[in-house]
Design an enzyme around this catalytic site. Structure first.
Site, PDB file in Angstrom:
ATOM      1  N   GLU A 158      37.651   9.117 -10.197  1.00  0.00           N
ATOM      2  CA  GLU A 158      36.246   9.468 -10.441  1.00  0.00           C
ATOM      3  C   GLU A 158      35.733  10.463  -9.411  1.00  0.00           C
ATOM      4  O   GLU A 158      34.945  11.335  -9.727  1.00  0.00           O
ATOM      5  CB  GLU A 158      35.354   8.208 -10.449  1.00  0.00           C
ATOM      6  CG  GLU A 158      33.958   8.497 -10.991  1.00  0.00           C
ATOM      7  CD  GLU A 158      33.001   7.311 -10.893  1.00  0.00           C
ATOM      8  OE1 GLU A 158      33.347   6.270 -10.314  1.00  0.00           O
ATOM      9  OE2 GLU A 158      31.868   7.466 -11.411  1.00  0.00           O
ATOM     10  N   ARG A 205      41.932  -1.233  -2.289  1.00  0.00           N
ATOM     11  CA  ARG A 205      41.176  -2.393  -2.767  1.00  0.00           C
ATOM     12  C   ARG A 205      41.945  -3.254  -3.756  1.00  0.00           C
ATOM     13  O   ARG A 205      41.610  -4.426  -3.948  1.00  0.00           O
ATOM     14  CB  ARG A 205      39.825  -1.939  -3.342  1.00  0.00           C
ATOM     15  CG  ARG A 205      38.819  -1.640  -2.238  1.00  0.00           C
ATOM     16  CD  ARG A 205      37.547  -1.072  -2.772  1.00  0.00           C
ATOM     17  NE  ARG A 205      37.628   0.346  -2.975  1.00  0.00           N
ATOM     18  CZ  ARG A 205      37.067   1.003  -3.993  1.00  0.00           C
ATOM     19  NH1 ARG A 205      36.406   0.332  -4.893  1.00  0.00           N
ATOM     20  NH2 ARG A 205      37.181   2.303  -4.093  1.00  0.00           N
TER      21      ARG A 205
END
Ligand SMILES: O=P(O)(O)OC[C@H]1O[C@H](OP(=O)(O)OP(=O)(O)O)[C@H](O)[C@@H]1O
Ligand SMILES: Nc1ncnc2[nH]cnc12
Length: 170
Positions: free
Chosen positions: A95, A58
């Site tokens: 994460e 991304r």
């Protein structure tokens, strides 16, 4: 422009307990996309940049566009095994997992001024790994630049001492 309305929360993606910030509503809207590019560019100010580094995948949405606006080159940092030439690598945790990031060993020359861009700063594991890769090559990090910063995950702590600018904070 209120960019928040173009960011969609997806619960339990890619794992249970994660609230995923989906930026595709922003990407598909011509006006929001254009304004986001300009706003990210303005975060840099008039600092001279030689290379914009973007992380797969991304980070690739905006980093090359920022590079052209800044008259800089673009350097892709990729997940392991994707780059064809000699690489340097860093293992990292993020994460919702862990992985290896790689960059071509000749991507940045010593002393070059580097902007590091990604879509999201969450725990900061990814950003810290890229920081290490850039500095191993002798690059000077001018700024970390994110579309979204998840403040509650304190990712900034992993890149303390560097300039960190984000368009949106949650
Ligand atoms: O701050 P962190 O906790 O390290 O997380 C941030 C990173 O996580 C996402 O990438 P992801 O690895 O999911 O890959 P993708 O861009 O291919 O979806 C995002 O694009 C950042 O690169
Ligand atoms: N919550 C999240 N949403 C989108 N991208 C992420 N990368 C790491 N954490 C993320």
């Amino acid at each position: 422009m209120d960019f928040n309305s173009y960011i969609r929360d997806i619960k339990d993606f890619p794992k249970e307990g994660i609230v995923f910030k989906d930026i595709t509503p922003l990407l598909k809207d011509p006006s929001a996309l254009n304004k986001a590019v300009n706003a990210l560019y303005e975060l840099v100010g008039n600092q001279k940049i030689n290379k914009v580094v973007g992380m797969e995948s991304r980070g690739f949405f905006f980093a090359p566009i920022l590079a052209t606006k800044l008259n800089a080159g673009f350097v892709p940092v990729r997940k392991s095994g994707k780059l064809p030439y000699r690489t340097i690598s860093e293992v990292y945790t993020l994460e919702y997992g862990e992985d290896i990031l790689e960059v071509h060993e000749d991507a940045i020359a010593p002393g070059e001024r580097v902007l590091i861009h990604d879509d999201v700063l969450a725990t900061g594991g990814t950003a810290q790994a890229v920081c290490k890769l850039v500095e191993k090559m002798g690059g000077e990090i001018v700024q970390f630049n994110f579309l979204i910063e998840l403040d509650f995950l304190n990712g900034k702590d992993q890149i303390r001492g560097y300039e960190v600018k984000s368009l949106l904070h949650y």
